[in-house]
Design an enzyme around this catalytic site. Structure first.
Site, PDB file in Angstrom:
ATOM      1  N   LYS A  95       0.819  -1.218   0.000  1.00 12.59           N
ATOM      2  CA  LYS A  95       0.000   0.000   0.000  1.00 12.59           C
ATOM      3  C   LYS A  95       0.850   1.263   0.000  1.00 12.59           C
ATOM      4  O   LYS A  95       0.443   2.266  -0.568  1.00 12.59           O
ATOM      5  CB  LYS A  95      -0.964   0.004   1.196  1.00 12.59           C
ATOM      6  CG  LYS A  95      -2.088  -1.005   1.041  1.00 12.59           C
ATOM      7  CD  LYS A  95      -3.270  -0.689   1.951  1.00 12.59           C
ATOM      8  CE  LYS A  95      -4.420  -1.630   1.649  1.00 12.59           C
ATOM      9  NZ  LYS A  95      -5.603  -1.369   2.452  1.00 12.59           N
ATOM     10  N   LYS A 135      -4.068  -9.327  -5.223  1.00 14.82           N
ATOM     11  CA  LYS A 135      -5.351  -9.770  -4.682  1.00 14.82           C
ATOM     12  C   LYS A 135      -6.481  -8.812  -5.112  1.00 14.82           C
ATOM     13  O   LYS A 135      -6.252  -7.621  -5.331  1.00 14.82           O
ATOM     14  CB  LYS A 135      -5.291  -9.925  -3.158  1.00 14.82           C
ATOM     15  CG  LYS A 135      -5.280  -8.642  -2.388  1.00 14.82           C
ATOM     16  CD  LYS A 135      -5.718  -8.866  -0.934  1.00 14.82           C
ATOM     17  CE  LYS A 135      -6.101  -7.516  -0.342  1.00 14.82           C
ATOM     18  NZ  LYS A 135      -7.060  -7.498   0.686  1.00 14.82           N
ATOM     19  N   LYS A 156     -11.167  -3.892  -2.895  1.00 16.34           N
ATOM     20  CA  LYS A 156     -12.243  -2.932  -3.157  1.00 16.34           C
ATOM     21  C   LYS A 156     -11.729  -1.543  -3.434  1.00 16.34           C
ATOM     22  O   LYS A 156     -12.438  -0.715  -3.986  1.00 16.34           O
ATOM     23  CB  LYS A 156     -13.266  -2.935  -2.014  1.00 16.34           C
ATOM     24  CG  LYS A 156     -12.744  -2.491  -0.661  1.00 16.34           C
ATOM     25  CD  LYS A 156     -13.882  -2.440   0.342  1.00 16.34           C
ATOM     26  CE  LYS A 156     -13.681  -3.434   1.480  1.00 16.34           C
ATOM     27  NZ  LYS A 156     -12.463  -3.231   2.291  1.00 16.34           N
TER      28      LYS A 156
HETATM   29  P1  ATP Z   1      -8.781  -2.398   0.723  1.00 17.69           P
HETATM   30  O1  ATP Z   1      -8.875  -2.513  -0.768  1.00 17.69           O
HETATM   31  O2  ATP Z   1      -9.328  -1.139   1.248  1.00 17.69           O
HETATM   32  O3  ATP Z   1      -7.420  -2.695   1.261  1.00 17.69           O
HETATM   33  P2  ATP Z   1      -9.848  -5.025   0.892  1.00 17.69           P
HETATM   34  O4  ATP Z   1     -10.915  -5.217  -0.124  1.00 17.69           O
HETATM   35  O5  ATP Z   1      -8.510  -5.580   0.596  1.00 17.69           O
HETATM   36  O6  ATP Z   1      -9.727  -3.515   1.297  1.00 17.69           O
HETATM   37  P3  ATP Z   1     -10.241  -5.538   3.715  1.00 17.69           P
HETATM   38  O7  ATP Z   1     -11.268  -4.678   4.285  1.00 17.69           O
HETATM   39  O8  ATP Z   1      -8.827  -5.178   3.962  1.00 17.69           O
HETATM   40  O9  ATP Z   1     -10.474  -5.675   2.159  1.00 17.69           O
HETATM   41  O10 ATP Z   1     -10.484  -7.060   4.121  1.00 17.69           O
HETATM   42  C1  ATP Z   1     -11.622  -7.555   4.777  1.00 17.69           C
HETATM   43  C2  ATP Z   1     -11.584  -9.061   4.827  1.00 17.69           C
HETATM   44  O11 ATP Z   1     -11.698  -9.598   3.510  1.00 17.69           O
HETATM   45  C3  ATP Z   1     -10.286  -9.639   5.393  1.00 17.69           C
HETATM   46  O12 ATP Z   1     -10.592 -10.788   6.142  1.00 17.69           O
HETATM   47  C4  ATP Z   1      -9.495 -10.018   4.189  1.00 17.69           C
HETATM   48  O13 ATP Z   1      -8.582 -11.059   4.438  1.00 17.69           O
HETATM   49  C5  ATP Z   1     -10.607 -10.467   3.251  1.00 17.69           C
HETATM   50  N1  ATP Z   1     -10.209 -10.272   1.864  1.00 17.69           N
HETATM   51  C6  ATP Z   1      -9.956  -9.084   1.271  1.00 17.69           C
HETATM   52  N2  ATP Z   1      -9.618  -9.246  -0.012  1.00 17.69           N
HETATM   53  C7  ATP Z   1      -9.658 -10.585  -0.239  1.00 17.69           C
HETATM   54  C8  ATP Z   1      -9.410 -11.397  -1.383  1.00 17.69           C
HETATM   55  N3  ATP Z   1      -9.054 -10.850  -2.529  1.00 17.69           N
HETATM   56  N4  ATP Z   1      -9.545 -12.731  -1.261  1.00 17.69           N
HETATM   57  C9  ATP Z   1      -9.917 -13.285  -0.095  1.00 17.69           C
HETATM   58  N5  ATP Z   1     -10.164 -12.576   1.023  1.00 17.69           N
HETATM   59  C10 ATP Z   1     -10.027 -11.245   0.965  1.00 17.69           C
END
Ligand code: ATP
Ligand code: LTN
Length: 333
Positions: A113, A195, A198
Site C-alpha cells: 500500500k 489480490k 475494493k
Molecule cells: P482495501 O482494498 O481497502 O485494502 P480489501 O478489499 O482488501 O480492502 P479488507 O477490508 O482489507 O479488504 O479485508 C476484509 C476481509 O476480507 C479480510 O478478512 C481479508 O482477508 C478479506 N479479503 C480481502 N480481499 C480478499 C481477497 N481478494 N480474497 C480473499 N479474502 C479477501
C-alpha cells in the site's frame, strides 16, 4: 457451555467485493451459531488511506447492510462500528509502545500500500498494531480472515505474548487465524498476481457485491487470461487458476471436476459460466441489500450498531482497565 469468541472486521473503503465475501463474510455466516461472534466495520483502519468523508459515512452504513444482506443475524451477533468503541484506539497506543519499527517494516500489506502513495502516513505503518488491539480487547479465540491477513495475525500473537511476558500476567488471550481452504485468496481480474481489492482504482479488477448480472458477466469476459485456451489449474495460468478458484469456491466442485466440465470448451464460455454462478450467488444478497437500503430501515440499522457498540464497549472497557492497571497507570476511580 461457554462459546469461544470470534472477532473480525472489514474496512468501509468501498463496496464489499467478491474477495471479501468468499474470503471472510461467507465464513462468518457459517460459524455464527457456533461461536460468540463480534463483527465490526473497521472505519479507523480505512482512514489509513485517504477517504472522502461523505463517501466513508455512506460506505460504513452500507457495510452494515451488506453484513446483514450476506446472512449475518443481528440478533445473535454483536455488530458494531470500530470508532464507536474508543478503547480500540487507546489500546493501540499502549501496544505501540512495545512494537518494533523493524517488525512493522516487514508487513507486506504496508509495503504494497505504501508503494501506491506519495506521502505515506504513520497510520498506514501502524495499521497492524490497531488490528492487534481490535483482536486482543475481546479475548478473541479465532479470527476468520482471508489469507492476506495471516501476517497481521502473527504479529498480533507476538505482541500479545510480549505484553504478557513483560507485565507478568496472562492479560491477553493468544488468538488464532481462521482461514478457509477455498476462497481465501481471490485475485484481481485484471492482474492475477494481485489480490482482488475494493480500493482498486480499476473497477474491472473486482466484482462488487452490488454489481448487476450484466456488469458481472462483462467483467469476467474482460478478465485477463493467457492464450492457451485450455481450462486447466496450473501455476503457469494464474488468470484461469483464479477463475477456477472462484468457480470452485461457489459451486463446491473440485478443480478436476471443473477441468472435466470445461474440457474442449474455450475460455470464452468458461468465463461466462463463472460470471453466471457468481451473479446467481449474489442475487439474494443484492435483493436483501436493496430492501434494507431504504429510509424505513434506518432506525432498524442504527439500533443494531448502537446495541453492538454498547455490548462491545462493556467488554473493551474492562480489558483496557486491566491493561492500564498492569502498565502502572493510576486508576481514575
Ligand atoms: P482495501 O482494498 O481497502 O485494502 P480489501 O478489499 O482488501 O480492502 P479488507 O477490508 O482489507 O479488504 O479485508 C476484509 C476481509 O476480507 C479480510 O478478512 C481479508 O482477508 C478479506 N479479503 C480481502 N480481499 C480478499 C481477497 N481478494 N480474497 C480473499 N479474502 C479477501
Ligand atoms: N485488517 C483487516 C481488517 C481488520 C480486521 C481487524 C480483521 C481490522 N481489524 C481485526 C480481523 C480482526 C483487513 O481485512 N484488512
Amino acid at each position: 457451555m461457554n462459546k469461544k469468541t470470534i472477532l473480525s472486521g472489514i474496512q468501509p473503503s468501498g463496496i464489499l467485493t467478491l474477495g471479501n465475501y468468499l474470503g471472510a463474510l461467507r465464513n462468518w455466516v457459517t460459524i455464527q451459531h457456533e461461536y460468540d461472534c463480534k463483527f465490526f466495520i473497521a472505519d479507523l483502519h480505512s482512514i489509513t488511506v485517504r477517504q472522502d468523508p461523505k463517501v466513508l459515512r455512506e460506505n460504513t452504513k452500507r457495510a452494515v447492510m451488506q453484513y446483514i444482506a450476506c446472512g449475518l443475524d443481528p440478533q445473535i451477533n454483536t455488530i458494531f462500528v470500530q470508532s464507536h468503541v474508543h478503547e480500540h484506539a487507546e489500546l493501540a497506543w499502549i501496544l505501540n509502545c512495545s512494537t518494533y519499527m523493524g517488525e512493522l517494516s516487514r508487513m507486506t500489506q504496508f509495503k504494497d500500500k505504501s508503494q501506491k502513495q506519495e506521502n505515506v502516513g504513520v497510520g498506514l505503518f501502524d495499521y497492524p498494531v490497531l488490528m492487534a488491539a481490535d483482536i486482543l480487547l475481546y479475548d478473541s479465540d479465532f479470527v476468520p480472515v482471508g489469507e492476506d491477513q495471516r501476517q497481521h495475525l502473527e504479529i498480533t500473537r507476538d505482541l500479545a505474548k510480549r505484553f504478557n511476558s513483560t507485565y507478568g500476567e496472562e492479560i491477553f488471550k493468544i488468538p488464532e487465524a481462521f482461514i478457509s481452504e477455498t476462497g481465501a485468496r481471490i485475485m484481481s481480474l485484471q492482474d492475477p498476481t494481485k489480490k482482488m481489492s475494493k480500493s482498486d482504482p480499476n473497477p474491472n479488477g473486482y466484482i462488487s457485491l452490488l454489481d448487476s448480472r450484466d456488469v458481472i458477466i462483462k467483467k469476467f469476459k474482460k478478465a485477463v487470461t493467457d492464450s492457451e485456451n485450455i481450462v486447466r489449474y496450473s501455476d503457469e495460468q494464474l488468470g484461469i487458476q483464479n477463475l477456477i478458484n472462484i468457480y470452485s469456491s461457489i459451486t463446491q466442485k473440485s478443480t478436476s471436476e471443473i477441468e472435466r466440465e470445461f474440457e474442449g470448451v474455450g475460455y470464452g464460455k468458461f468465463k461466462v459460466a463463472v460470471g453466471e454462478v457468481v451473479a446467481d450467488a449474489l442475487e439474494e444478497i443484492q435483493k436483501k441489500f436493496y430492501e434494507l437500503n431504504s429510509p424505513e430501515y434506518d432506525s432498524f440499522l442504527t439500533e443494531i450498531y448502537e446495541k453492538g457498540a454498547k455490548t462491545a464497549h462493556g467488554i473493551a472497557k474492562s480489558k483496557l482497565e486491566q491493561v492500564y492497571n498492569a502498565v502502572g497507570f493510576v486508576s481514575k476511580a
